[in-house]
Design a protein around this motif. Structure first.
Motif, PDB file in Angstrom:
ATOM      1  N   VAL A  11       7.316  15.555   3.336  1.00  0.00           N
ATOM      2  CA  VAL A  11       7.339  16.409   2.677  1.00  0.00           C
ATOM      3  C   VAL A  11       8.046  16.566   1.633  1.00  0.00           C
ATOM      4  CG1 VAL A  11       8.117  18.897   2.465  1.00  0.00           C
ATOM      5  CG2 VAL A  11       7.253  17.915   4.290  1.00  0.00           C
ATOM      6  N   HIS A  12       9.125  15.621   0.882  1.00  0.00           N
ATOM      7  CA  HIS A  12       9.783  15.623  -0.231  1.00  0.00           C
ATOM      8  C   HIS A  12       9.386  13.957  -1.108  1.00  0.00           C
ATOM      9  CE1 HIS A  12      11.472  19.110   0.168  1.00  0.00           C
ATOM     10  NE2 HIS A  12      11.475  19.398   1.555  1.00  0.00           N
ATOM     11  N   ASN A  13       8.814  12.782  -0.098  1.00  0.00           N
ATOM     12  CA  ASN A  13       8.948  11.612  -0.299  1.00  0.00           C
ATOM     13  C   ASN A  13       9.943  11.346  -0.781  1.00  0.00           C
ATOM     14  OD1 ASN A  13       7.098   9.456  -3.267  1.00  0.00           O
ATOM     15  ND2 ASN A  13       7.241   9.195  -0.980  1.00  0.00           N
ATOM     16  N   ALA A  14      11.516  11.300  -0.564  1.00  0.00           N
ATOM     17  CA  ALA A  14      12.721  11.158  -0.730  1.00  0.00           C
ATOM     18  C   ALA A  14      13.336  10.123   0.500  1.00  0.00           C
ATOM     19  CB  ALA A  14      13.096  12.550  -1.131  1.00  0.00           C
ATOM     20  N   GLY A  15      13.278  10.084   1.552  1.00  0.00           N
ATOM     21  CA  GLY A  15      13.378   9.094   2.538  1.00  0.00           C
ATOM     22  C   GLY A  15      12.549   8.192   3.415  1.00  0.00           C
ATOM     23  N   ARG A  16      11.900   9.425   4.435  1.00  0.00           N
ATOM     24  CA  ARG A  16      11.470   8.706   4.850  1.00  0.00           C
ATOM     25  C   ARG A  16      10.275   8.012   5.595  1.00  0.00           C
ATOM     26  NH1 ARG A  16      10.818  13.972   8.842  1.00  0.00           N
ATOM     27  NH2 ARG A  16       9.938  14.333   6.576  1.00  0.00           N
ATOM     28  N   SER A  17       9.373   8.332   4.221  1.00  0.00           N
ATOM     29  CA  SER A  17       8.255   7.534   3.876  1.00  0.00           C
ATOM     30  C   SER A  17       8.385   6.596   2.660  1.00  0.00           C
ATOM     31  CB  SER A  17       7.159   8.934   3.113  1.00  0.00           C
ATOM     32  OG  SER A  17       7.601   9.362   1.717  1.00  0.00           O
ATOM     33  N   GLN A  18       9.715   6.678   1.942  1.00  0.00           N
ATOM     34  CA  GLN A  18      10.338   5.931   1.028  1.00  0.00           C
ATOM     35  C   GLN A  18      10.391   5.096   1.907  1.00  0.00           C
ATOM     36  OE1 GLN A  18      10.081   5.766  -2.100  1.00  0.00           O
ATOM     37  NE2 GLN A  18       9.436   7.716  -2.974  1.00  0.00           N
ATOM     38  N   MET A  19      11.678   4.549   2.858  1.00  0.00           N
ATOM     39  CA  MET A  19      12.041   3.867   3.252  1.00  0.00           C
ATOM     40  C   MET A  19      10.541   2.973   3.996  1.00  0.00           C
ATOM     41  SD  MET A  19      15.235   4.895   5.409  1.00  0.00           S
ATOM     42  CE  MET A  19      15.216   6.464   5.970  1.00  0.00           C
ATOM     43  N   ALA A  20       9.816   3.461   4.599  1.00  0.00           N
ATOM     44  CA  ALA A  20       8.757   3.168   5.192  1.00  0.00           C
ATOM     45  C   ALA A  20       7.894   1.839   4.716  1.00  0.00           C
ATOM     46  CB  ALA A  20       7.641   4.198   5.761  1.00  0.00           C
ATOM     47  N   ALA A  21       7.524   2.901   2.741  1.00  0.00           N
ATOM     48  CA  ALA A  21       6.900   1.789   1.843  1.00  0.00           C
ATOM     49  C   ALA A  21       7.335   1.049   1.587  1.00  0.00           C
ATOM     50  CB  ALA A  21       6.937   2.326   0.837  1.00  0.00           C
ATOM     51  N   GLY A  22       9.196   0.663   1.718  1.00  0.00           N
ATOM     52  CA  GLY A  22      10.263  -0.187   1.043  1.00  0.00           C
ATOM     53  C   GLY A  22      10.450  -1.503   2.512  1.00  0.00           C
ATOM     54  N   PHE A  23       9.714  -1.246   3.360  1.00  0.00           N
ATOM     55  CA  PHE A  23       9.656  -2.216   4.471  1.00  0.00           C
ATOM     56  C   PHE A  23       8.426  -2.873   4.905  1.00  0.00           C
ATOM     57  CE2 PHE A  23      13.249  -0.258   7.614  1.00  0.00           C
ATOM     58  CZ  PHE A  23      13.924  -1.286   7.331  1.00  0.00           C
ATOM     59  N   LEU A  24       7.382  -1.643   3.816  1.00  0.00           N
ATOM     60  CA  LEU A  24       6.065  -2.461   4.025  1.00  0.00           C
ATOM     61  C   LEU A  24       5.849  -3.807   3.182  1.00  0.00           C
ATOM     62  CD1 LEU A  24       2.997  -2.641   5.825  1.00  0.00           C
ATOM     63  CD2 LEU A  24       2.745  -0.911   4.629  1.00  0.00           C
ATOM     64  N   ARG A  25       6.004  -3.096   1.941  1.00  0.00           N
ATOM     65  CA  ARG A  25       6.381  -3.999   0.403  1.00  0.00           C
ATOM     66  C   ARG A  25       7.079  -4.968   1.347  1.00  0.00           C
ATOM     67  NH1 ARG A  25       6.550   0.997  -2.389  1.00  0.00           N
ATOM     68  NH2 ARG A  25       8.498   0.886  -2.635  1.00  0.00           N
ATOM     69  N   GLU A  26       7.916  -5.474   1.079  1.00  0.00           N
ATOM     70  CA  GLU A  26       8.889  -6.676   1.719  1.00  0.00           C
ATOM     71  C   GLU A  26       8.464  -7.159   3.017  1.00  0.00           C
ATOM     72  OE1 GLU A  26      12.241  -8.588   1.820  1.00  0.00           O
ATOM     73  OE2 GLU A  26      11.663  -7.029   0.137  1.00  0.00           O
ATOM     74  N   LEU A  27       7.879  -6.661   4.313  1.00  0.00           N
ATOM     75  CA  LEU A  27       7.933  -7.655   5.724  1.00  0.00           C
ATOM     76  C   LEU A  27       6.200  -7.562   5.217  1.00  0.00           C
ATOM     77  CD1 LEU A  27       9.415  -4.739   8.081  1.00  0.00           C
ATOM     78  CD2 LEU A  27      10.510  -7.383   7.332  1.00  0.00           C
ATOM     79  N   GLY A  28       5.337  -6.978   4.324  1.00  0.00           N
ATOM     80  CA  GLY A  28       3.777  -7.624   3.944  1.00  0.00           C
ATOM     81  C   GLY A  28       3.530  -8.378   2.826  1.00  0.00           C
ATOM     82  N   ALA A  29       4.767  -8.175   2.380  1.00  0.00           N
ATOM     83  CA  ALA A  29       4.941  -9.889   1.455  1.00  0.00           C
ATOM     84  C   ALA A  29       3.080  -9.792   0.306  1.00  0.00           C
ATOM     85  CB  ALA A  29       5.046 -11.193   2.099  1.00  0.00           C
ATOM     86  N   GLY A  30       2.901  -8.811  -0.207  1.00  0.00           N
ATOM     87  CA  GLY A  30       1.511  -8.810  -0.520  1.00  0.00           C
ATOM     88  C   GLY A  30       0.188  -8.486  -0.116  1.00  0.00           C
ATOM     89  N   ARG A  31       0.707  -8.900   0.387  1.00  0.00           N
ATOM     90  CA  ARG A  31      -0.731  -8.613   1.824  1.00  0.00           C
ATOM     91  C   ARG A  31      -0.927  -7.323   1.989  1.00  0.00           C
ATOM     92  NH1 ARG A  31       1.676 -11.867   6.910  1.00  0.00           N
ATOM     93  NH2 ARG A  31       3.065 -10.916   6.804  1.00  0.00           N
ATOM     94  N   VAL A  32      -0.636  -6.044   1.912  1.00  0.00           N
ATOM     95  CA  VAL A  32      -0.869  -4.789   2.152  1.00  0.00           C
ATOM     96  C   VAL A  32      -0.409  -4.195   1.030  1.00  0.00           C
ATOM     97  CG1 VAL A  32      -0.201  -2.523   3.408  1.00  0.00           C
ATOM     98  CG2 VAL A  32      -0.433  -4.875   4.980  1.00  0.00           C
ATOM     99  N   GLU A  33      -1.084  -3.290   0.776  1.00  0.00           N
ATOM    100  CA  GLU A  33      -1.539  -2.093  -0.370  1.00  0.00           C
ATOM    101  C   GLU A  33      -0.201  -0.866   0.340  1.00  0.00           C
ATOM    102  OE1 GLU A  33      -3.742   0.448  -3.807  1.00  0.00           O
ATOM    103  OE2 GLU A  33      -4.572  -2.018  -2.762  1.00  0.00           O
ATOM    104  N   VAL A  34       0.804  -0.964  -0.710  1.00  0.00           N
ATOM    105  CA  VAL A  34       1.456   0.271  -0.211  1.00  0.00           C
ATOM    106  C   VAL A  34       1.530   1.651  -1.297  1.00  0.00           C
ATOM    107  CG1 VAL A  34       4.058   1.104   0.640  1.00  0.00           C
ATOM    108  CG2 VAL A  34       2.752  -1.669   0.646  1.00  0.00           C
ATOM    109  N   ARG A  35       1.700   3.230  -0.777  1.00  0.00           N
ATOM    110  CA  ARG A  35       1.712   4.268  -1.661  1.00  0.00           C
ATOM    111  C   ARG A  35       2.558   4.384  -0.804  1.00  0.00           C
ATOM    112  NH1 ARG A  35      -3.927   3.011  -1.216  1.00  0.00           N
ATOM    113  NH2 ARG A  35      -4.924   2.801  -3.245  1.00  0.00           N
ATOM    114  N   SER A  36       3.038   5.594  -1.496  1.00  0.00           N
ATOM    115  CA  SER A  36       4.225   6.732  -0.590  1.00  0.00           C
ATOM    116  C   SER A  36       3.792   8.312  -1.765  1.00  0.00           C
ATOM    117  CB  SER A  36       5.297   6.000  -0.251  1.00  0.00           C
ATOM    118  OG  SER A  36       6.140   6.445  -1.597  1.00  0.00           O
ATOM    119  N   ALA A  37       3.975   9.473  -0.842  1.00  0.00           N
ATOM    120  CA  ALA A  37       3.564  10.675  -1.759  1.00  0.00           C
ATOM    121  C   ALA A  37       4.843  11.702  -0.721  1.00  0.00           C
ATOM    122  CB  ALA A  37       2.391  10.368  -2.342  1.00  0.00           C
ATOM    123  N   GLY A  38       4.570  12.379  -0.669  1.00  0.00           N
ATOM    124  CA  GLY A  38       5.187  13.846  -1.208  1.00  0.00           C
ATOM    125  C   GLY A  38       3.897  14.931  -1.082  1.00  0.00           C
TER     126      GLY A  38
END
Length: 133
Positions: A11-38
């Protein structure tokens, strides 16, 4: 194969979705395009989510909540919702998952850590499916 694109929505794109995007950016190391929104983005990212991620060396301090657009959904291969209810647009042919996670809004760090850790576990599983081998 092209780079898979993943959109995280809450809903707010301020917690869960931001943490998930942060993990995917970090662990995916550029191999996945990452977006988040609320669906109703907050003014700013949850400072406790920022702190919880910083404990693991992932910096979300510069991130801003973004509004969910139809284009963001259309351009993503995988759409992962985290309690955005009926407002998430649905397109045929997309992979959708709904992750039932507690909302970190208004919670202290001790309550947010297990949410963060559950998100990390789910991201590791998702990466294994998206990038086999």
């Amino acid at each position: 194969m092209s780079t898979p694109a993943v959109l995280f929505v809450c809903v707010h794109n301020a917690g869960r979705s931001q943490m998930a995007a942060g993990f995917l950016r970090e662990l995916g190391a550029g191999r996945v395009e990452v977006r988040s929104a609320g669906s109703l983005p907050a003014e700013r990212i949850n400072p406790v989510a920022v702190e919880a991620m910083a404990e693991l060396g992932i910096d979300l301090a510069a991130e801003q909540p973004k509004v969910l657009t139809t284009d963001a959904v259309r351009e993503s291969d995988v759409v992962i919702t985290m309690g955005c209810g009926d407002v998430c647009p649905v397109f045929p042919g997309k992979r959708y998952e709904d992750w039932q996670l507690d909302d970190p809004a208004g919670q202290g760090l001790e309550a947010v850590r297990p949410i963060r850790d559950e998100i990390r576990w789910r991201i590791e599983r998702l990466l294994a499916e998206l990038l086999p081998g």
